[in-house]
Design a protein around this motif. Structure first.
Motif, PDB file in Angstrom:
ATOM      1  N   ASP A  73      -0.786  58.189 -39.454  1.00 22.77           N
ATOM      2  CA  ASP A  73      -0.190  57.629 -38.240  1.00 22.77           C
ATOM      3  C   ASP A  73      -1.040  56.495 -37.683  1.00 22.77           C
ATOM      4  N   GLU A  74      -2.360  56.619 -37.788  1.00 20.73           N
ATOM      5  CA  GLU A  74      -3.258  55.577 -37.293  1.00 20.73           C
ATOM      6  C   GLU A  74      -3.089  54.284 -38.103  1.00 20.73           C
ATOM      7  N   GLU A  75      -3.026  54.419 -39.425  1.00 22.05           N
ATOM      8  CA  GLU A  75      -2.826  53.241 -40.281  1.00 22.05           C
ATOM      9  C   GLU A  75      -1.465  52.614 -40.023  1.00 22.05           C
ATOM     10  N   MET A  76      -0.470  53.468 -39.809  1.00 20.75           N
ATOM     11  CA  MET A  76       0.875  52.975 -39.556  1.00 20.75           C
ATOM     12  C   MET A  76       0.932  52.184 -38.264  1.00 20.75           C
ATOM     13  N   GLN A  77       0.260  52.676 -37.212  1.00 22.97           N
ATOM     14  CA  GLN A  77       0.253  51.973 -35.933  1.00 22.97           C
ATOM     15  C   GLN A  77      -0.449  50.632 -36.061  1.00 22.97           C
ATOM     16  N   GLU A  78      -1.551  50.599 -36.815  1.00 27.12           N
ATOM     17  CA  GLU A  78      -2.270  49.333 -36.989  1.00 27.12           C
ATOM     18  C   GLU A  78      -1.438  48.349 -37.799  1.00 27.12           C
ATOM     19  N   HIS A  79      -0.740  48.844 -38.812  1.00 25.67           N
ATOM     20  CA  HIS A  79       0.150  48.002 -39.611  1.00 25.67           C
ATOM     21  C   HIS A  79       1.230  47.383 -38.724  1.00 25.67           C
ATOM     22  N   TYR A  80       1.819  48.208 -37.871  1.00 28.09           N
ATOM     23  CA  TYR A  80       2.870  47.728 -36.978  1.00 28.09           C
ATOM     24  C   TYR A  80       2.319  46.761 -35.941  1.00 28.09           C
ATOM     25  N   ASP A  81       1.172  47.085 -35.347  1.00 31.16           N
ATOM     26  CA  ASP A  81       0.568  46.199 -34.349  1.00 31.16           C
ATOM     27  C   ASP A  81       0.266  44.830 -34.942  1.00 31.16           C
ATOM     28  N   ASN A  82      -0.247  44.807 -36.155  1.00 35.28           N
ATOM     29  CA  ASN A  82      -0.569  43.533 -36.799  1.00 35.28           C
ATOM     30  C   ASN A  82       0.697  42.713 -37.058  1.00 35.28           C
ATOM     31  N   PHE A  83       1.762  43.389 -37.487  1.00 38.11           N
ATOM     32  CA  PHE A  83       3.045  42.710 -37.678  1.00 38.11           C
ATOM     33  C   PHE A  83       3.548  42.140 -36.355  1.00 38.11           C
ATOM     34  N   PHE A  84       3.546  42.967 -35.321  1.00 39.73           N
ATOM     35  CA  PHE A  84       4.050  42.558 -34.010  1.00 39.73           C
ATOM     36  C   PHE A  84       3.262  41.358 -33.491  1.00 39.73           C
ATOM     37  N   GLU A  85       1.942  41.434 -33.619  1.00 41.48           N
ATOM     38  CA  GLU A  85       1.098  40.334 -33.144  1.00 41.48           C
ATOM     39  C   GLU A  85       1.386  39.047 -33.905  1.00 41.48           C
ATOM     40  N   ASP A  86       1.488  39.151 -35.230  1.00 41.79           N
ATOM     41  CA  ASP A  86       1.770  37.967 -36.047  1.00 41.79           C
ATOM     42  C   ASP A  86       3.038  37.261 -35.577  1.00 41.79           C
ATOM     43  N   VAL A  87       4.114  38.031 -35.432  1.00 46.05           N
ATOM     44  CA  VAL A  87       5.411  37.453 -35.086  1.00 46.05           C
ATOM     45  C   VAL A  87       5.403  36.933 -33.654  1.00 46.05           C
ATOM     46  N   PHE A  88       4.887  37.724 -32.731  1.00 48.71           N
ATOM     47  CA  PHE A  88       4.879  37.332 -31.316  1.00 48.71           C
ATOM     48  C   PHE A  88       4.086  36.044 -31.102  1.00 48.71           C
ATOM     49  N   LYS A 177      10.305  50.730 -31.301  1.00 51.32           N
ATOM     50  CA  LYS A 177       8.979  51.169 -31.718  1.00 51.32           C
ATOM     51  C   LYS A 177       7.933  50.581 -30.770  1.00 51.32           C
ATOM     52  N   PRO A 178       7.094  51.423 -30.153  1.00 43.00           N
ATOM     53  CA  PRO A 178       6.113  50.908 -29.181  1.00 43.00           C
ATOM     54  C   PRO A 178       4.856  50.347 -29.844  1.00 43.00           C
ATOM     55  N   ILE A 179       4.243  49.383 -29.193  1.00 46.02           N
ATOM     56  CA  ILE A 179       2.950  48.869 -29.641  1.00 46.02           C
ATOM     57  C   ILE A 179       1.843  49.659 -28.959  1.00 46.02           C
ATOM     58  N   SER A 180       0.629  49.522 -29.461  1.00 46.12           N
ATOM     59  CA  SER A 180      -0.503  50.254 -28.887  1.00 46.12           C
ATOM     60  C   SER A 180      -0.935  49.635 -27.563  1.00 46.12           C
ATOM     61  N   ARG A 181      -1.680  50.406 -26.780  1.00 46.45           N
ATOM     62  CA  ARG A 181      -2.222  49.889 -25.523  1.00 46.45           C
ATOM     63  C   ARG A 181      -3.160  48.720 -25.779  1.00 46.45           C
ATOM     64  N   SER A 213      -3.748  48.004 -51.531  1.00 41.90           N
ATOM     65  CA  SER A 213      -2.713  49.016 -51.344  1.00 41.90           C
ATOM     66  C   SER A 213      -2.512  49.408 -49.894  1.00 41.90           C
ATOM     67  N   SER A 214      -3.327  48.860 -48.994  1.00 38.63           N
ATOM     68  CA  SER A 214      -3.224  49.241 -47.587  1.00 38.63           C
ATOM     69  C   SER A 214      -1.968  48.669 -46.965  1.00 38.63           C
ATOM     70  N   PRO A 215      -1.448  49.305 -45.878  1.00 36.70           N
ATOM     71  CA  PRO A 215      -0.215  48.819 -45.245  1.00 36.70           C
ATOM     72  C   PRO A 215      -0.304  47.383 -44.801  1.00 36.70           C
ATOM     73  N   ARG A 216      -1.440  46.959 -44.273  1.00 37.12           N
ATOM     74  CA  ARG A 216      -1.571  45.604 -43.732  1.00 37.12           C
ATOM     75  C   ARG A 216      -1.350  44.553 -44.801  1.00 37.12           C
ATOM     76  N   SER A 217      -1.736  44.856 -46.050  1.00 39.08           N
ATOM     77  CA  SER A 217      -1.647  43.843 -47.098  1.00 39.08           C
ATOM     78  C   SER A 217      -0.225  43.666 -47.616  1.00 39.08           C
ATOM     79  N   ARG A 218       0.721  44.503 -47.154  1.00 35.96           N
ATOM     80  CA  ARG A 218       2.072  44.455 -47.695  1.00 35.96           C
ATOM     81  C   ARG A 218       2.927  43.388 -47.048  1.00 35.96           C
ATOM     82  N   HIS A 219       2.497  42.812 -45.946  1.00 39.79           N
ATOM     83  CA  HIS A 219       3.251  41.680 -45.411  1.00 39.79           C
ATOM     84  C   HIS A 219       2.303  40.520 -45.172  1.00 39.79           C
ATOM     85  N   ARG A 220       2.824  39.339 -45.224  1.00 38.06           N
ATOM     86  CA  ARG A 220       2.042  38.127 -45.051  1.00 38.06           C
ATOM     87  C   ARG A 220       2.617  37.340 -43.892  1.00 38.06           C
ATOM     88  N   ARG A 221       1.777  36.510 -43.325  1.00 40.34           N
ATOM     89  CA  ARG A 221       2.237  35.684 -42.214  1.00 40.34           C
ATOM     90  C   ARG A 221       3.218  34.633 -42.688  1.00 40.34           C
TER      91      ARG A 221
END
Length: 222
Positions: A73-88, A177-181, A213-221
């Motif tokens: 869940d921690e890796e998933m939240q970081e993966h999502y936060d990084n995606f959200f930040e990139d796009v925003f 889906k919520p982002i982290s604090r 293989s980490s979640p963060r590496s699966r999407h690119r800016r």
């Protein structure tokens, strides 16, 4: 008669126009819907169709009940936060101030991974659509369109927000889906400083050191 039709426009009583498309900018029937999808010619809101790929959702069974994933869940939240930040950050820096950005955590094809970005000005949204349709994200083309959604309170599933939705990810209203604090604080701080400072250095530096293989590496800016 005209006043009555105007009062029921976009509601369930409207037998001509699709209430789901009016409320959430998407309909499970798509082009086969028996009611009209009135696509806006101007709007503050941009829809990026199926942009976010959730590694956990891709491991779920067809009914959304079974999950096989080695992503915590921690890796998933970081993966999502990084995606959200990139796009925003990318969209706000290039197209203008963003009032609100939301990402659907639904599993239905018409909602899965949908990203809704509400800009402060309609002209910023129009500029974003024209540009983003010529761009790629995560190795896939971006599909952007103007959306009729302006009030996300009407588009969201209230039962989901209370933890009571029985339709799981296949609900026809938005499960956001919520982002982290940490990310929320960063975006607030960034706006107060005029958007001039870079991304969250600590978390991004850690993410660059991960294995392929980490979640963060699966999407690119972009």
């Amino acid at each position: 008669m005209a006043e009555y039709l105007a009062s029921i426009f976009g509601t369930e009583k409207d037998k001509v126009n699709c209430s789901f498309y009016f409320k959430i900018g998407a309909c499970r029937h798509g082009d086969r819907c028996s009611r009209i999808h009135n696509k806006p010619t101007f709007s503050q809101t941009v829809l990026l169709l199926n942009l976010y790929v959730n590694p956990q959702n891709s491991a779920k069974s067809a009914d959304g009940s079974h999950l096989v994933s080695n992503v915590s869940d921690e890796e998933m939240q970081e993966h999502y936060d990084n995606f959200f930040e990139d796009v925003f950050v990318e969209c706000e820096d290039k197209y203008g101030e963003i009032e609100e950005m939301n990402v659907c955590d639904n599993l239905g094809d018409h909602l899965v991974g949908n990203v809704y970005i509400k800009f402060k000005k309609e002209e910023n949204a129009d500029k974003a659509v024209n540009d983003l349709n010529n761009r790629w994200f995560g190795g896939r083309p971006v599909y952007a369109e103007l959306s009729p959604v302006t009030d996300f309170r009407e588009a969201c599933c209230r039962q989901y927000e209370m933890g009571e939705c029985t339709r799981s990810g296949f609900c026809n209203f938005m499960h956001l889906k919520p982002i982290s604090r940490d990310l929320r604080r960063y975006l607030y701080s960034r706006r107060k400083k005029g958007g001039n400072h870079k991304s969250r250095s600590r978390s991004r530096d850690r993410s660059r050191k991960r294995s392929p293989s980490s979640p963060r590496s699966r999407h690119r800016r972009y």
